[in-house]
Motif scaffolding. Structure first.
Motif, short mmCIF file in Angstrom:
data_model
loop_
_atom_site.label_atom_id
_atom_site.label_comp_id
_atom_site.label_asym_id
_atom_site.label_seq_id
_atom_site.Cartn_x
_atom_site.Cartn_y
_atom_site.Cartn_z
N ALA A 10 33.26 -45.37 15.72
CA ALA A 10 32.51 -46.21 16.66
C ALA A 10 31.02 -46.13 16.37
N GLU A 11 30.36 -47.29 16.34
CA GLU A 11 28.90 -47.31 16.23
C GLU A 11 28.29 -46.92 17.58
N LEU A 12 27.06 -46.40 17.53
CA LEU A 12 26.37 -45.95 18.73
C LEU A 12 25.22 -46.87 19.07
N HIS A 13 25.11 -47.24 20.34
CA HIS A 13 24.02 -48.10 20.80
C HIS A 13 23.60 -47.66 22.20
N GLY A 14 22.28 -47.56 22.40
CA GLY A 14 21.78 -47.19 23.72
C GLY A 14 20.69 -46.14 23.63
N LEU A 243 20.41 -37.89 14.24
CA LEU A 243 21.39 -37.97 13.14
C LEU A 243 22.65 -38.72 13.54
N ALA A 244 22.92 -38.84 14.85
CA ALA A 244 24.17 -39.48 15.28
C ALA A 244 24.30 -40.92 14.79
N PRO A 245 23.32 -41.82 15.07
CA PRO A 245 23.46 -43.18 14.54
C PRO A 245 23.30 -43.24 13.02
N ALA A 246 22.59 -42.27 12.46
CA ALA A 246 22.47 -42.22 11.00
C ALA A 246 23.82 -41.97 10.36
N VAL A 252 20.02 -45.95 18.23
CA VAL A 252 19.87 -45.13 19.42
C VAL A 252 18.40 -44.80 19.63
N GLU A 253 17.94 -44.88 20.89
CA GLU A 253 16.59 -44.47 21.23
C GLU A 253 16.66 -43.10 21.89
N CYS A 254 15.95 -42.13 21.30
CA CYS A 254 15.91 -40.77 21.82
C CYS A 254 14.71 -40.67 22.76
N ILE A 255 14.98 -40.63 24.05
CA ILE A 255 13.92 -40.66 25.06
C ILE A 255 13.20 -39.30 25.10
N GLY A 256 11.88 -39.37 24.95
CA GLY A 256 11.07 -38.16 24.93
C GLY A 256 10.82 -37.62 23.54
N GLY A 257 11.37 -38.27 22.52
CA GLY A 257 11.20 -37.82 21.15
C GLY A 257 9.80 -38.06 20.61
N ARG A 258 9.35 -37.17 19.73
CA ARG A 258 8.02 -37.27 19.09
C ARG A 258 8.15 -36.88 17.63
#
Length: 422
Positions: A10-14, A243-246, A252-258
């Motif tokens: 399954a592809e990941l989105h969100g 790495l998950a969507p990779a 995927v947007e990782c909220i709080g990522g820098r």
């Protein structure tokens, strides 16, 4: 004992919210022993390791409360502090040794059991011991316990670390805040968790310069006060979910990522063919096109490639186009996940501290066994890309470092569930 069942394909989105850093929070919590005033941590992760540290601090006489569903930790060490950290608690987690410096600084003596944690090498305490001895402590190992004394209190000194140990830097930094005079830590670790600890200690009244560089200078003070401090974003959880969507496709947007928390890691993802876009809320991650490229990785202290992302990166490279080489320079015995990935069809050869990964077209689901914290999640990531079902057994390690991993991945489309053990 629980397991994690993953159905691949399954592809990941969100979006995935990234928690506060486990390693930062476990370092900040013992700082409560340095003051009689309240210390409150915001953005705390909800993990079993945090519960273990809570138990340890409570056993030493600190009051620790979990508020707002575990997101806030309110602590106070106003009353008498005990100075013996027992084996039954310390054995569960490596970070338990971080009470040694604060107890020495506050009480002038401590008895702390040698720590436990993941079986990923010796990770000796000698660097901690030599650093605290430089501050005037006398430390003896007897019956599995470190017996430490500082007659007349700790005294500022030059403290050269033979290795840029994160834990030794943290222990020395906390101890030096209440030492008499000036302490200079040379070859200090530079990780964001060190910077976060120094920021919190500074709010408490410590005088610290150079955190985030290889030389940290601490001017000891007579006492520290209380503070409220937000825990920095967990860069290892961030890298894992990047790495998950990779691995299995999607965005995927990782909220709080820098990016500044993971510069070397992000550079390797770019080289592998992964797009990383900064947004107002974090980092958006997706493959640039088809199959990813093979890359070579060498772990190193910050700002190098994190050893705590090596296993997850190996999972990604199992299906890359070409052959990758991963060199582990931080911990021995940290390729124990390789045989489990090979059960899923990966082509991996390990020679000492180097793993050679020849990418295959497709991994296949299989029952596998987690050997440590990061290995646990690497097998879950591999399962996302595999054909069929992957059952990851012995995931008690997982709960030490990732909160509700099946919920976070499930929310972006992964077919994943926890299977309760008998």
């Amino acid at each position: 004992m629980d397991s994690i069942l993953v159905k691949g394909g399954a592809e990941l989105h969100g979006e995935i919210p990234i928690a506060g850093a486990k390693n930062a929070c476990l370092t900040l919590m013992p700082a409560t022993l340095l003051t009689e005033e309240p210390l409150t941590l915001m953005n705390a992760p909800r993990l079993s390791d945090i519960k273990t540290m809570t138990m340890l601090l409570q056993s030493l006489g600190a009051e620790v409360q979990s508020l707002q569903s575990g997101r806030v930790i309110a602590m106070s060490s106003l009353g008498p502090v005990k100075t013996r950290a027992e084996y039954d608690i310390v054995r569960k987690m490596r970070a338990s040794n971080l009470v040694l410096g604060p107890l020495l600084a506050r009480e002038g003596h401590a008895v702390v059991s040698l720590p436990g944690g993941c079986a990923i090498g010796a990770r000796p305490m000698d660097i901690h011991i030599h650093a605290l001895e430089a501050l005037g402590a006398e430390i003896e190992l007897k019956d599995g316990y470190l017996h430490a004394k500082a007659h007349g209190g700790l005294k500022g000194a030059r403290v050269p670390l033979r290795f840029a140990s994160v834990g030794a830097t943290e222990n020395t930094l906390m101890a030096a805040t209440l030492a008499k005079g000036t302490t200079v830590i040379e070859n200090a670790a530079r990780e964001p968790e060190i910077v976060d600890l120094a920021a919190c200690l500074s709010k408490m009244g410590a005088q610290i310069e150079g955190a985030g560089t290889s030389t940290i200078t601490i001017q000891g003070v007579d006492r520290l006060g209380g503070a409220t401090h937000p825990v920095v974003t967990d860069r290892i959880e961030l890298g894992t979910y990047m790495l998950a969507p990779a691995i299995c496709g999607g965005e995927v947007e990782c909220i709080g990522g820098r990016i500044d928390l993971l510069v070397s890691f992000c550079e390797k993802l770019d080289e592998a063919g992964i797009s990383i876009t900064e947004t107002d809320r974090g980092l958006k991650v997706a493959r640039k096109n088809g199959r990813i490229n093979a890359v070579d990785v060498k772990t190193a202290p910050f700002p190098g490639f994190p050893t705590d992302l090596q296993a997850q990166m190996m999972a990604l490279l199992c299906t890359a186009s070409g052959t990758s080489h991963l060199e582990e320079t931080i911990f021995e015995n940290r390729f124990m996940h390789a045989p489990e990935l090979m059960r899923m069809g990966a082509n991996i050869e390990v020679h000492g501290g180097t793993a050679t990964v020849a990418g295959v077209e497709q991994l296949k689901g299989a029952p596998v066994m987690a050997t440590d914290l990061r290995a646990s999640v690497s097998l879950i990531l591999a399962g996302l890309a595999a054909r069929g079902e992957t059952l990851v057994n012995r995931v008690y390690h997982l709960d030490r470092g990732y909160e509700h991993v099946e919920e976070k991945l499930g929310a972006v489309g992964a077919r994943i569930e926890r299977v309760a053990g008998s």
